[in-house]
Design a protein around this motif. Structure first.
Motif, short mmCIF file in Angstrom:
data_model
loop_
_atom_site.label_atom_id
_atom_site.label_comp_id
_atom_site.label_asym_id
_atom_site.label_seq_id
_atom_site.Cartn_x
_atom_site.Cartn_y
_atom_site.Cartn_z
N VAL A 1 -53.78 -12.32 -34.74
CA VAL A 1 -54.82 -12.40 -33.70
C VAL A 1 -55.85 -11.32 -34.03
O VAL A 1 -55.49 -10.20 -34.40
CB VAL A 1 -54.24 -12.18 -32.30
N ALA A 2 -57.12 -11.66 -33.90
CA ALA A 2 -58.18 -10.71 -34.25
C ALA A 2 -59.27 -10.74 -33.21
O ALA A 2 -59.44 -11.70 -32.46
CB ALA A 2 -58.76 -11.04 -35.62
N VAL A 3 -60.02 -9.64 -33.15
CA VAL A 3 -61.26 -9.57 -32.38
C VAL A 3 -62.40 -9.96 -33.32
O VAL A 3 -62.47 -9.46 -34.45
CB VAL A 3 -61.50 -8.15 -31.84
N ALA A 4 -63.26 -10.86 -32.88
CA ALA A 4 -64.35 -11.33 -33.72
C ALA A 4 -65.67 -11.23 -32.96
O ALA A 4 -65.70 -11.39 -31.74
CB ALA A 4 -64.11 -12.78 -34.16
N TRP A 5 -66.73 -10.95 -33.71
CA TRP A 5 -68.06 -10.89 -33.12
C TRP A 5 -69.08 -11.24 -34.21
O TRP A 5 -68.73 -11.35 -35.39
CB TRP A 5 -68.34 -9.50 -32.53
N ARG A 6 -70.32 -11.45 -33.80
CA ARG A 6 -71.35 -11.82 -34.77
C ARG A 6 -71.62 -10.66 -35.72
O ARG A 6 -71.84 -9.52 -35.28
CB ARG A 6 -72.66 -12.23 -34.07
N ALA A 7 -71.61 -10.93 -37.01
CA ALA A 7 -71.89 -9.89 -38.00
C ALA A 7 -73.27 -9.30 -37.74
O ALA A 7 -74.24 -10.01 -37.52
CB ALA A 7 -71.81 -10.48 -39.40
N GLY A 8 -73.34 -7.99 -37.73
CA GLY A 8 -74.61 -7.31 -37.49
C GLY A 8 -74.82 -6.86 -36.06
O GLY A 8 -75.66 -6.00 -35.80
N ASP B 1 -65.41 -16.60 -42.12
CA ASP B 1 -66.79 -17.01 -41.82
C ASP B 1 -67.71 -15.82 -42.07
O ASP B 1 -67.56 -14.78 -41.42
CB ASP B 1 -66.89 -17.46 -40.35
N PRO B 2 -68.67 -15.94 -43.00
CA PRO B 2 -69.55 -14.80 -43.30
C PRO B 2 -70.41 -14.38 -42.12
O PRO B 2 -70.94 -13.26 -42.11
CB PRO B 2 -70.41 -15.31 -44.47
N GLY B 3 -70.56 -15.25 -41.13
CA GLY B 3 -71.37 -14.90 -39.96
C GLY B 3 -70.62 -14.11 -38.91
O GLY B 3 -71.22 -13.67 -37.92
N LEU B 4 -69.32 -13.92 -39.12
CA LEU B 4 -68.50 -13.20 -38.15
C LEU B 4 -67.93 -11.93 -38.76
O LEU B 4 -67.56 -11.90 -39.93
CB LEU B 4 -67.35 -14.09 -37.66
N ALA B 5 -67.86 -10.91 -37.96
CA ALA B 5 -67.10 -9.70 -38.29
C ALA B 5 -65.77 -9.79 -37.56
O ALA B 5 -65.71 -10.25 -36.42
CB ALA B 5 -67.86 -8.46 -37.86
N ASP C 1 -70.13 -12.95 -26.68
CA ASP C 1 -70.38 -11.67 -27.34
C ASP C 1 -69.21 -11.26 -28.23
O ASP C 1 -69.41 -10.62 -29.28
CB ASP C 1 -70.63 -10.58 -26.30
N VAL C 2 -68.02 -11.61 -27.82
CA VAL C 2 -66.82 -11.23 -28.57
C VAL C 2 -65.74 -12.27 -28.29
O VAL C 2 -65.70 -12.87 -27.22
CB VAL C 2 -66.36 -9.80 -28.17
N GLY C 3 -64.88 -12.50 -29.28
CA GLY C 3 -63.81 -13.48 -29.12
C GLY C 3 -62.48 -12.90 -29.56
O GLY C 3 -62.42 -12.03 -30.44
N LEU C 4 -61.42 -13.38 -28.93
CA LEU C 4 -60.05 -13.05 -29.33
C LEU C 4 -59.47 -14.32 -29.96
O LEU C 4 -59.12 -15.26 -29.25
CB LEU C 4 -59.23 -12.59 -28.12
N LEU C 5 -59.42 -14.35 -31.27
CA LEU C 5 -59.11 -15.56 -32.03
C LEU C 5 -57.73 -15.46 -32.66
O LEU C 5 -57.36 -14.42 -33.21
CB LEU C 5 -60.14 -15.77 -33.15
N LEU D 1 -69.70 -18.01 -30.57
CA LEU D 1 -70.11 -16.73 -31.16
C LEU D 1 -71.34 -16.93 -32.04
O LEU D 1 -72.30 -16.15 -31.97
CB LEU D 1 -68.97 -16.12 -31.97
N GLN D 2 -71.33 -17.95 -32.85
CA GLN D 2 -72.46 -18.21 -33.74
C GLN D 2 -73.73 -18.52 -32.97
O GLN D 2 -74.83 -18.16 -33.41
CB GLN D 2 -72.13 -19.37 -34.68
N GLU D 3 -73.59 -19.17 -31.82
CA GLU D 3 -74.75 -19.55 -31.01
C GLU D 3 -75.14 -18.47 -29.99
O GLU D 3 -76.02 -18.69 -29.16
CB GLU D 3 -74.44 -20.86 -30.27
#
Length: 302
Positions: free
Chosen positions: A273-280, A157-161, A147-151, A141-143
């Motif tokens: 369990v959460a949905v995560a994506w790049r902040a912004g 992580d401040p870089g992730l929403a 586009d989206v992750g199920l974690l 996700l950071q790289e």
């Protein structure tokens, strides 16, 4: 790269006139007057360097040059129209590629439901699905490789929403012949003397730490004798007699022979369990996916 030699509006006027073979009718179709249409055709003929139409009293016909240009003009107009439609579908989230990472333990549970719901609502979107543990998902996700992750147990992580998707309890994973398998509910504290099979911390530090934390809350430090990256391998090692494990409740759907799954106490010990994506990030495909995930969460909470 050189710009196009012929203007699209001139090609459009040319194809309409080639179909009507009458300046008056062609001008009416184009919503213009006859003199501007004649000027466009003359400009086009000047660019081609040859007449495209034979003009006679009351009649118009294509020259050989016009007959040769007509199919190419139609293809060009169709290609542009198709490109505009495709661009609009992508911009609105109706098409494109969405890359999704997921934790393996979600495959038997929420993942099929979520993907099926998304595909039903957005059939034009291509999905690229990657099975990954938490740490590789976060890195991808950071790289911008995902586009989206199920974690499971997403990191801070401040870089992730992050948006919650579900929570579930833990189960004790036991060899089928283990004395504790005779119980319907196993206190976590009853596992204190048992050898443990766990995930490597490097692949899922937050998941690993959550399980260790549940053990510590029960008054002991788990004695880990074997590690495995996937829950299916963890369960297989338990079946082989290497030890016991604590796992998210969804793992019980891995119905391996020789393994017993039992609910644990206290029931308040849960994993998220959460949905995560790049902040912004705020692309249309991501918005569509988050909307479907929110709907699935609501349905599961009923």
């Amino acid at each position: 790269m050189d710009g196009p030699e012929l203007a699209l509006h001139q090609l459009h006027a040319f194809t309409v006139l080639a179909e009507e073979l009458h300046f008056g009718r062609a001008a009416e179709r184009l919503g213009t007057a006859q003199p501007p249409l004649s000027q466009q055709i003359r400009r086009l003929e000047a660019k081609v360097g040859h007449p495209l139409f034979l003009r006679g009293p009351g009649r118009v016909s294509l020259t050989p040059a016009g007959e040769e240009l007509l199919p190419a003009a139609r293809r060009a107009l169709d290609d542009v129209a198709g490109g505009l439609r495709a661009a609009r579908r992508v911009a609105s989230g109706g098409a494109g590629l969405l890359r999704i990472g997921f934790a393996a333990s979600l495959a038997p549970t929420v993942l099929p439901e979520l993907l099926r719901a998304f595909r039903d609502r957005h059939p034009g979107v291509e999905l690229e699905i990657r099975e990954m543990t938490t740490a590789p998902q976060v890195a991808a996700l950071q790289e911008a490789a995902l586009d989206v992750g199920l974690l499971r147990e997403p990191p801070d992580d401040p870089g992730l929403a992050v948006r919650p998707l579900l929570t579930e309890g833990f189960v004790a994973v036991l060899p089928a012949g283990h004395p504790l398998a005779a119980r319907r509910v196993v206190p976590v504290a009853a596992l204190a003397a048992e050898p443990f099979v766990l995930l490597p911390r490097v692949d899922g530090p937050t998941v690993h730490d959550r399980i260790v934390g549940v053990c510590r809350e029960a008054g002991f430090e788990p004695r880990v004798v074997q590690r495995a990256v996937e829950w299916q391998t963890v369960a297989a090692l338990v079946a082989a007699g290497f030890g016991v494990s604590l796992a998210p409740e969804s793992v019980r759907r891995l119905r391996l022979p020789g393994v017993a799954y039992r609910r644990t106490a206290p029931a308040t010990a849960r994993t998220s369990v959460a949905v995560a994506w790049r902040a912004g990030d705020d692309g249309p495909l991501l918005r569509h996916f988050l909307a479907v995930a929110a709907e699935v969460r609501r349905q599961r909470a009923r």
